[in-house]
Write a protein that holds these residues in place. Structure first.
Motif, PDB file in Angstrom:
ATOM      1  N   ARG A  69       0.832  -1.200   0.000  1.00  0.00           N
ATOM      2  CA  ARG A  69       0.000   0.000   0.000  1.00  0.00           C
ATOM      3  C   ARG A  69       0.866   1.249   0.000  1.00  0.00           C
TER       4      ARG A  69
ATOM      5  N   ASP B 213      -0.459   4.486   1.149  1.00  0.00           N
ATOM      6  CA  ASP B 213      -1.248   5.556   1.774  1.00  0.00           C
ATOM      7  C   ASP B 213      -0.745   5.948   3.158  1.00  0.00           C
TER       8      ASP B 213
ATOM      9  N   SER C 122       4.120   6.516  -1.854  1.00  0.00           N
ATOM     10  CA  SER C 122       3.888   7.215  -3.113  1.00  0.00           C
ATOM     11  C   SER C 122       3.639   6.185  -4.202  1.00  0.00           C
TER      12      SER C 122
ATOM     13  N   VAL D 139      -2.009   4.661 -10.266  1.00  0.00           N
ATOM     14  CA  VAL D 139      -2.203   5.678  -9.230  1.00  0.00           C
ATOM     15  C   VAL D 139      -3.672   5.731  -8.812  1.00  0.00           C
TER      16      VAL D 139
ATOM     17  N   SER E 233      -5.135   4.788  -5.040  1.00  0.00           N
ATOM     18  CA  SER E 233      -5.828   5.834  -4.271  1.00  0.00           C
ATOM     19  C   SER E 233      -7.237   5.428  -3.876  1.00  0.00           C
ATOM     20  N   ASN E 234      -7.722   4.306  -4.415  1.00  0.00           N
ATOM     21  CA  ASN E 234      -9.088   3.861  -4.115  1.00  0.00           C
ATOM     22  C   ASN E 234      -9.138   2.510  -3.411  1.00  0.00           C
TER      23      ASN E 234
ATOM     24  N   ASN F 137      -8.766   1.983  -0.096  1.00  0.00           N
ATOM     25  CA  ASN F 137      -9.512   2.166   1.160  1.00  0.00           C
ATOM     26  C   ASN F 137      -9.257   1.038   2.163  1.00  0.00           C
TER      27      ASN F 137
END
Length: 293
Positions: A204, A206, A211, A264, A268-269, A271
């Motif tokens: 991950r 996040d 990055s 990317v 970013s999704n 979760n």
């Protein structure tokens, strides 16, 4: 008992005994299904399985001792490599709760543990390097200089971890964290990718200076440039897989076969929930896993 079928089974059983040292305990199971016993058409093993079996035989010939071990709570793999002549060894990504197991194996095999190295500053478990230094005399801890963590030795791109006639090349592969390293055996046959590249996935991005753009570049520039037959051993797996190859991940990784822009968006999704041990693991790992120091 001299039939071709019997000889095939006997050969496969022998192969499985050798293959277990590559970390796969299920190598024979898929071959002994009812379809095989009833002489129906055999399914061929995957390319990665064939490569792992071949590599296992090759390591025995060239004198490399190799073990893959598993810690079930954080689904972490720990790897032991040693030179069978000099008995010098290195341990990759040890877990605190399994230090007794690791130290016992080192002793049983008559090895001299030179180094305990972390691929990065982990967030899901506390490293065993600090405790290993106490229970295994002469062992020194290693981590990337860019991780910001303490260790006896801090390394960077291009450095080598030597053990006997072998060495691990350190390749900086940031993105999951700033200090992620991939350790590549000197003949480029094995790559220990930490959380940078997982089997059909990746770490991950996040938290911990993550990055997605940097991770994508790290994988494509530092790992996917290795030979296609290079065997990939990650720091974790959550689906019962033990290894992959550079070729498989280039073709089949559902995230890293995408364009950078698509990657990317995927990252970013995700979760994902916060790692349960992050608040204790990261502070401890910044000081080599020694809590309270």
């Amino acid at each position: 008992m001299g039939s071709p079928v019997y000889r095939r089974v006997r050969s496969l059983l022998a192969c499985n005994l050798a293959f277990r040292t590559a970390g796969n305990n299920n190598g024979i199971k898929s071959w002994l299904k009812p379809a095989f016993i009833s002489k129906q058409r055999l399914s061929l093993p995957s390319q990665s399985t064939i490569l792992a079996r071949s590599y296992c035989q090759h390591t025995a010939q060239k004198g490399l001792i190799f073990r893959q071990m598993f810690e079930p709570i954080s689904s972490t793999y720990t790897y032991l490599l040693a030179d069978c002549e000099t008995r010098e060894a290195v341990l990759i990504d040890p877990v605190l709760e399994e230090v007794e197991r690791d130290a016992k194996l080192v002793k049983e095999l008559g090895l001299r543990l030179m180094y305990a190295a972390n691929t990065h500053c982990h967030a899901d478990h506390i490293t065993g390097t600090g405790l290993l230094k106490k229970v295994v005399p002469g062992c020194r801890s290693i981590i990337s200089k860019d991780s910001g963590a303490k260790a006896d030795i801090t390394i960077q791109e291009g450095d080598c971890i030597k053990f006997g006639r072998f060495h691990l090349e350190a390749r900086a592969t940031p993105g999951h964290t700033d200090g992620c390293m991939t350790f590549v055996l000197n003949d480029h046959s094995l790559a220990f990718t930490g959380d940078t590249l997982l089997i059909r996935g990746c770490g991950r991005t996040d938290f911990q200076q993550g990055s997605a753009t940097t991770l994508y570049k790290s994988v494509h520039e530092k790992i996917f440039t290795l030979p296609e037959w290079c065997i990939v051993y990650p720091a974790h797996d959550y689906k019962g897989m033990t290894m992959s190859t550079v070729d498989e991940e280039r073709r089949l990784n559902p995230r890293l076969t995408k364009s950078m822009e698509e990657f990317v968006i995927i990252m970013s999704n995700l979760n994902l929930p916060k790692p349960t041990q992050i608040d204790t693991a990261v502070p401890a790992n910044l000081v080599c896993g020694i809590q309270g120091d």
